[in-house]
Write a protein that holds these residues in place. Structure first.
Motif, PDB file in Angstrom:
ATOM      1  N   UNK A  22       5.783   1.378   7.296  1.00  0.00           N
ATOM      2  CA  UNK A  22       5.200   2.626   6.792  1.00  0.00           C
ATOM      3  C   UNK A  22       4.179   3.158   7.785  1.00  0.00           C
ATOM      4  N   UNK A  23       4.362   4.384   8.288  1.00  0.00           N
ATOM      5  CA  UNK A  23       3.383   4.889   9.264  1.00  0.00           C
ATOM      6  C   UNK A  23       1.967   4.972   8.682  1.00  0.00           C
ATOM      7  N   UNK A  24       1.860   5.185   7.370  1.00  0.00           N
ATOM      8  CA  UNK A  24       0.529   5.300   6.763  1.00  0.00           C
ATOM      9  C   UNK A  24      -0.221   3.964   6.795  1.00  0.00           C
ATOM     10  N   UNK A  25       0.516   2.853   6.799  1.00  0.00           N
ATOM     11  CA  UNK A  25      -0.123   1.537   6.829  1.00  0.00           C
ATOM     12  C   UNK A  25      -0.038   0.964   8.242  1.00  0.00           C
ATOM     13  N   UNK A  26       1.158   0.542   8.631  1.00  0.00           N
ATOM     14  CA  UNK A  26       1.352   0.014   9.982  1.00  0.00           C
ATOM     15  C   UNK A  26       0.623  -1.292  10.214  1.00  0.00           C
ATOM     16  N   UNK A  27       0.689  -1.758  11.463  1.00  0.00           N
ATOM     17  CA  UNK A  27       0.042  -3.022  11.823  1.00  0.00           C
ATOM     18  C   UNK A  27      -1.467  -2.918  11.642  1.00  0.00           C
ATOM     19  N   UNK A  28      -2.013  -1.777  11.987  1.00  0.00           N
ATOM     20  CA  UNK A  28      -3.444  -1.562  11.869  1.00  0.00           C
ATOM     21  C   UNK A  28      -3.922  -1.739  10.421  1.00  0.00           C
ATOM     22  N   UNK A  29      -3.217  -1.127   9.473  1.00  0.00           N
ATOM     23  CA  UNK A  29      -3.564  -1.251   8.056  1.00  0.00           C
ATOM     24  C   UNK A  29      -3.374  -2.676   7.551  1.00  0.00           C
ATOM     25  N   UNK A  30      -2.294  -3.324   8.010  1.00  0.00           N
ATOM     26  CA  UNK A  30      -2.044  -4.692   7.576  1.00  0.00           C
ATOM     27  C   UNK A  30      -3.135  -5.640   8.080  1.00  0.00           C
TER      28      UNK A  30
ATOM     29  N   UNK C 192      15.098   0.247   1.430  1.00  0.00           N
ATOM     30  CA  UNK C 192      13.738  -0.263   1.607  1.00  0.00           C
ATOM     31  C   UNK C 192      13.551  -0.945   2.954  1.00  0.00           C
ATOM     32  N   UNK C 193      14.635  -1.535   3.490  1.00  0.00           N
ATOM     33  CA  UNK C 193      14.521  -2.211   4.776  1.00  0.00           C
ATOM     34  C   UNK C 193      14.206  -1.200   5.870  1.00  0.00           C
ATOM     35  N   UNK C 194      14.855  -0.047   5.823  1.00  0.00           N
ATOM     36  CA  UNK C 194      14.656   0.946   6.879  1.00  0.00           C
ATOM     37  C   UNK C 194      13.437   1.824   6.630  1.00  0.00           C
ATOM     38  N   UNK C 195      13.295   2.302   5.389  1.00  0.00           N
ATOM     39  CA  UNK C 195      12.218   3.233   5.090  1.00  0.00           C
ATOM     40  C   UNK C 195      10.914   2.543   4.783  1.00  0.00           C
ATOM     41  N   UNK C 196      11.005   1.270   4.361  1.00  0.00           N
ATOM     42  CA  UNK C 196       9.813   0.571   3.962  1.00  0.00           C
ATOM     43  C   UNK C 196       9.359   0.973   2.574  1.00  0.00           C
ATOM     44  N   UNK C 197       8.512   0.127   1.984  1.00  0.00           N
ATOM     45  CA  UNK C 197       7.956   0.445   0.672  1.00  0.00           C
ATOM     46  C   UNK C 197       6.673  -0.369   0.508  1.00  0.00           C
ATOM     47  N   UNK C 198       5.654   0.278  -0.010  1.00  0.00           N
ATOM     48  CA  UNK C 198       4.427  -0.449  -0.332  1.00  0.00           C
ATOM     49  C   UNK C 198       4.695  -1.202  -1.630  1.00  0.00           C
ATOM     50  N   UNK C 199       4.437  -2.527  -1.626  1.00  0.00           N
ATOM     51  CA  UNK C 199       4.897  -3.374  -2.718  1.00  0.00           C
ATOM     52  C   UNK C 199       4.450  -2.948  -4.104  1.00  0.00           C
ATOM     53  N   UNK C 200       3.239  -2.442  -4.205  1.00  0.00           N
ATOM     54  CA  UNK C 200       2.710  -2.128  -5.523  1.00  0.00           C
ATOM     55  C   UNK C 200       3.317  -0.835  -6.087  1.00  0.00           C
ATOM     56  N   UNK C 201       4.023  -0.072  -5.266  1.00  0.00           N
ATOM     57  CA  UNK C 201       4.670   1.152  -5.769  1.00  0.00           C
ATOM     58  C   UNK C 201       5.818   0.792  -6.728  1.00  0.00           C
TER      59      UNK C 201
ATOM     60  N   UNK D  20       8.215  17.997   9.477  1.00  0.00           N
ATOM     61  CA  UNK D  20       7.039  17.421  10.133  1.00  0.00           C
ATOM     62  C   UNK D  20       6.164  16.603   9.189  1.00  0.00           C
ATOM     63  N   UNK D  21       6.726  16.119   8.081  1.00  0.00           N
ATOM     64  CA  UNK D  21       5.943  15.311   7.134  1.00  0.00           C
ATOM     65  C   UNK D  21       5.004  16.116   6.260  1.00  0.00           C
ATOM     66  N   UNK D  22       5.080  17.451   6.343  1.00  0.00           N
ATOM     67  CA  UNK D  22       4.182  18.293   5.543  1.00  0.00           C
ATOM     68  C   UNK D  22       4.827  18.547   4.185  1.00  0.00           C
ATOM     69  N   UNK D  23       4.109  18.165   3.115  1.00  0.00           N
ATOM     70  CA  UNK D  23       4.679  18.275   1.771  1.00  0.00           C
ATOM     71  C   UNK D  23       4.484  19.664   1.162  1.00  0.00           C
ATOM     72  N   UNK D  24       3.328  20.273   1.405  1.00  0.00           N
ATOM     73  CA  UNK D  24       3.045  21.566   0.770  1.00  0.00           C
ATOM     74  C   UNK D  24       2.985  22.683   1.796  1.00  0.00           C
ATOM     75  N   UNK D  25       3.691  23.766   1.529  1.00  0.00           N
ATOM     76  CA  UNK D  25       3.684  24.928   2.400  1.00  0.00           C
ATOM     77  C   UNK D  25       3.388  26.163   1.557  1.00  0.00           C
ATOM     78  N   UNK D  26       2.333  26.872   1.878  1.00  0.00           N
ATOM     79  CA  UNK D  26       2.059  28.148   1.216  1.00  0.00           C
ATOM     80  C   UNK D  26       2.742  29.218   2.045  1.00  0.00           C
ATOM     81  N   UNK D  27       3.659  29.938   1.447  1.00  0.00           N
ATOM     82  CA  UNK D  27       4.567  30.783   2.211  1.00  0.00           C
ATOM     83  C   UNK D  27       4.502  32.222   1.714  1.00  0.00           C
TER      84      UNK D  27
END
Ligand SMILES: [Zn+2]
Ligand SMILES: [Zn+2]
Lengths: 283, 101, 283, 101
Positions: A22-30, C192-201, D20-27
Motif C-alpha cells: 500500500x503506497x499510503x503505508x509502505x516500508x516507512x509506515x511499517x 489482495x496479493x497485488x493491490x494489498x489490503x490493510x488487515x483491519x479493513x 492520478x489517485x484523486x477521489x474528488x473533482x469539483x467540475x
C-alpha cells in the motif's frame, strides 16, 4: 519508546507484504508501526479485537491492562479469551492469544487495575493509548494521564446496540475533559452487565479503534480528532458529529491547568472503577 | 411574534429510553412571543416528550452532564449552547455518552 | 436446517446473558440464533472475524469453506489462524480456533473449493450465506446458488483501504446479477496479493457482515438489502448508497430466469477462482 | 443553449487510480447546445480527467462492467442511466466493485 529500526527482515517483508504494497503505508509506515508501543486499557469487548488487529499489523509493543478474570458471560464478545481461560486473568489470556498470532510483538500484561498511583508512569512508557475501559472513573483517569504525559488517546465505547469512537488530545485537539468537564451522575451510567451489549458491536468499534491507532502510529493521522463517530447497529447507520475544539479553560489541557497530578477519580465521579455490583440504572 | 418552527429532535446512546424508546421526533414548535432557543426547547421537551425520570435528562435549566447536544451534527458549544436560536428544519440531537467496553 | 429448540439451558442463559438482556434480541432471538446455520464462503480476511463473532454470538452451526492453506502473509489480517497453523488448511484452522471460543457451535469445515458441482447442495444445507471470497467467479457462483436455493446472501469485500458491504436476494431484494449483470473484464480486477489490503479493513467489514448475518438469523432484518455500504479507511468515512431493486429481467432471479442450474463461472468471468498467480492489474 | 453546470465527480473502489489517485473533482461543465447528461459527461471525463488506460473505465459509450454509477448516492439505473440530465450541484460517484476478502 522502542529503539528505531533501520530495515525490515526478510520474514517481516513476507509477513506484511500485503500491507507493505500500500503506497499510503509502505516500508516507512511499517517501520513506524514496528517501533511503536500501544497501551491497551481494558482487555474486554473492545480490547480483544483491538489488540488482535494491532498485533496482526505488527505494532512493536502492546501493554495489556485488565484487573479482571475471564468469565463465561464475557465470551460472547471478548473473542481473544477461550473457554479454557475461564478464571484466568484477562491480561494474561489476551497476551497468550496474541503470542499465538504474532510472536514478534512484545506483549506486556498488567493484571491489575489502572490507578492514579500507577497510570502516569505506565502511560509514559507507551506512544499511543487506547481506552477500552468500561467505567467513568477510568475514562477520566486515562484522559488526565494522557494529557500529563502528552500522549494521544483513542477512545471507544459500546453498549446495547450502539457504539461511539473519538480521538482525544491529538495535536491540539480536545481532551476528554474539554468535552465532558463534569462527570455524569452515577445513577445515569449503565454498564454492559445491566444494559447488555450485542457482542459484535464492540467488535466493530474495536476494529475501528485499532484503525485509528494504526493510522496515528504509522504517521497517517487519525480521522476522529475533534469529531465523534456514532454507530447504530440496529439501523446499520454511522454518523459523524463535530465536537468542540480544545478549551483554553480546560482544567486538564487548558492554558492554566489545575489538574497537575492524578486525582481520586472514584470520588470525583461518585462511582467505583472496579465494583461490578454497583446498582446502576438503564440510561 | 415568532412563527412556528419545525425541527427534528433525536435521542441516542440510551437517552431515547426516557422517551419511550423513540429515537426520532418530528416536532412543530408553536409560534410565540420570543424566538425559540435551546433553553425554551428543553422546557418544551420536558413538558411534551419526556416520559420518565426527568433528572436523567435535565439538570437545572440545561441537560445533565454526560449528554452531548448537537445542532445540525455539530457540538452546541460551537453555536451558543442554550442561547442558540432554532431555525426551521434544524436537527437537534441529544446523545448520551456510552462508557461500556 | 437445525431442529427447533424450546428453551435455553442454564449455561446458555449465563453465557449469553449480556445479549439476552437486550429487548431487541431476548430469549426469542437467541433461540433463533441457536437453531440457525450459516455457510461462510472463505476463511480469509473477512471470514475470520465473521466466523469468530458468529460463533461467539451462539449461531448453531457454521459451515467453513476454504480450499487454501494458511501462509505467513495471511496473518496480518486472517486473525483466527496462528503462526503454528502455517501450511494447514484454513477451514480446519478456523474450525479449531472457533472450537476454543465456543465448543457448543457445530463447525463443519470444507477444505475444498466451492464449485458448480458442489455449491447448490451445500448452500441448501444452511439458512444464511456469507460471501467472504476473494474472486469474481466465486461471487457469481455463490449468488446463483443462493438464488436457486432461496437463501439470503450477505456479501462483503475489502481491498487496499476500502471496503463494501451489501445483502443480496433478501425478501424480494436484488441479487448479485441484478446489480452486476456482466462480469468485469479480467484485467480490471485486483486481488489482495497485488493491490494489498490493510488487515483491519477486512476486520471492520467482517464484523459488519457478521452483524447483518446475526440480524437476519435472529429475525431483526438486515440494514443493507438493496443498498451498499462504502467504507474509506483512510478518511474514516462511511457512505450508504441506494442500489437498484430486483430486475424482473434478471437471468438469475427475474421473472423468467435462464440460469436454472449452476454454470462454468470461470469461463463466464474469463478468470480463475483459485489460481493465485493470474496476472492482474492495479484497478 | 443550456447554462454551465457545476457537479462533483467522485471516484472510489480503485477507479480513482485512473485519475492520478484523486477521489474528488469539483467540475464545471461549460454551457452548450443540448443539456448535459451522463452520456456527455462520460465523454467529457474521458477527454479532461482520465489519465490512463481508458478501457478500464469506458466501454463503448458507457462505463465498463463492474463500475457502479451513483447519482446523488442512488444507483443510476433508478434515474435513467446515460440519459439522466445533470442538475447543478449534483454528485456523481463512480465506484469500482471490490472482490477481495
Ligand atoms: Zn481538555
Ligand atoms: Zn437478480
Amino acid at each position: 519508546p522502542l529503539p528505531p529500526k533501520a530495515a525490515l527482515s526478510r520474514e517481516e517483508i513476507l509477513r506484511y507484504s500485503r500491507q507493505l504494497v500500500l503506497p499510503e503505508l509502505g516500508v516507512r509506515g511499517q517501520l513506524r508501526l514496528a517501533t511503536s508501543s500501544v497501551l491497551v486499557v481494558g482487555c474486554g469487548g473492545l480490547g480483544c479485537p483491538l489488540a488482535q488487529y494491532l498485533a496482526a499489523a505488527g505494532v512493536g509493543r502492546l501493554g495489556l491492562v485488565d484487573h479482571d478474570v475471564v468469565e463465561l458471560s464475557n465470551l460472547h464478545r471478548q473473542v481473544l479469551h477461550g473457554e479454557a481461560r475461564e478464571g484466568h486473568a484477562k491480561a494474561h489470556s489476551a497476551a497468550a492469544a496474541i503470542g499465538r498470532l504474532n510472536s514478534a510483538v512484545q506483549c506486556v500484561p498488567y493484571a491489575e487495575a489502572l490507578t492514579p498511583a500507577t497510570a502516569l508512569d505506565l502511560v509514559r512508557r507507551y506512544d499511543v493509548v487506547a481506552d477500552c475501559s468500561d467505567n467513568v472513573p477510568t475514562r477520566y483517569l486515562v484522559s488526565d494521564a494522557c494529557v500529563l504525559a502528552g500522549r494521544p488517546l483513542v477512545s471507544a465505547s459500546a453498549l446495547r446496540l450502539e457504539g461511539q469512537l473519538t480521538v482525544y488530545h491529538y495535536e491540539g485537539g480536545p481532551c476528554y475533559r474539554c468535552v465532558f468537564p463534569t462527570p455524569p451522575p452515577g445513577e445515569s451510567v449503565t454498564n454492559c452487565a445491566d444494559g447488555g451489549v450485542l457482542g459484535v458491536v464492540p467488535g466493530v468499534l474495536g476494529c475501528l479503534q485499532a484503525l485509528e491507532v494504526i493510522k496515528i502510529a504509522a504517521g497517517l493521522g487519525p480521522s476522529y480528532s475533534g469529531s465523534l463517530l456514532l454507530f447504530d447497529a440496529l439501523g446499520g447507520q454511522f454518523r459523524c458529529i463535530r465536537l468542540r475544539g480544545r478549551r483554553s479553560d480546560c482544567v486538564a489541557c487548558g492554558d492554566q491547568p489545575t489538574v497537575t497530578r492524578l486525582q481520586d477519580y472514584e470520588a470525583f465521579c461518585g462511582s467505583s472503577a472496579t465494583d461490578k455490583c454497583r446498582s446502576l440504572q438503564l440510561l | 411574534m415568532a412563527a412556528p418552527v419545525s425541527v427534528q429532535v433525536e435521542f441516542g446512546g440510551g437517552a431515547e429510553l426516557l422517551f419511550d424508546g423513540v429515537k426520532k421526533h418530528q416536532v412543530t414548535l408553536p409560534g410565540q412571543e420570543e424566538p425559540w432557543d435551546i433553553r425554551n426547547l428543553l422546557i418544551w421537551i420536558k413538558k411534551n416528550l419526556l416520559k420518565e425520570r426527568p433528572e436523567l435528562f435535565i439538570q437545572g435549566d440545561s441537560v445533565r452532564p454526560g449528554i452531548l447536544v448537537l445542532i445540525n451534527d455539530a457540538d452546541w458549544e460551537l453555536q451558543g449552547e442554550l442561547d442558540y436560536q432554532l431555525q426551521d428544519q434544524d436537527s437537534i440531537l441529544f446523545i448520551s455518552t456510552l462508557h461500556g467496553g
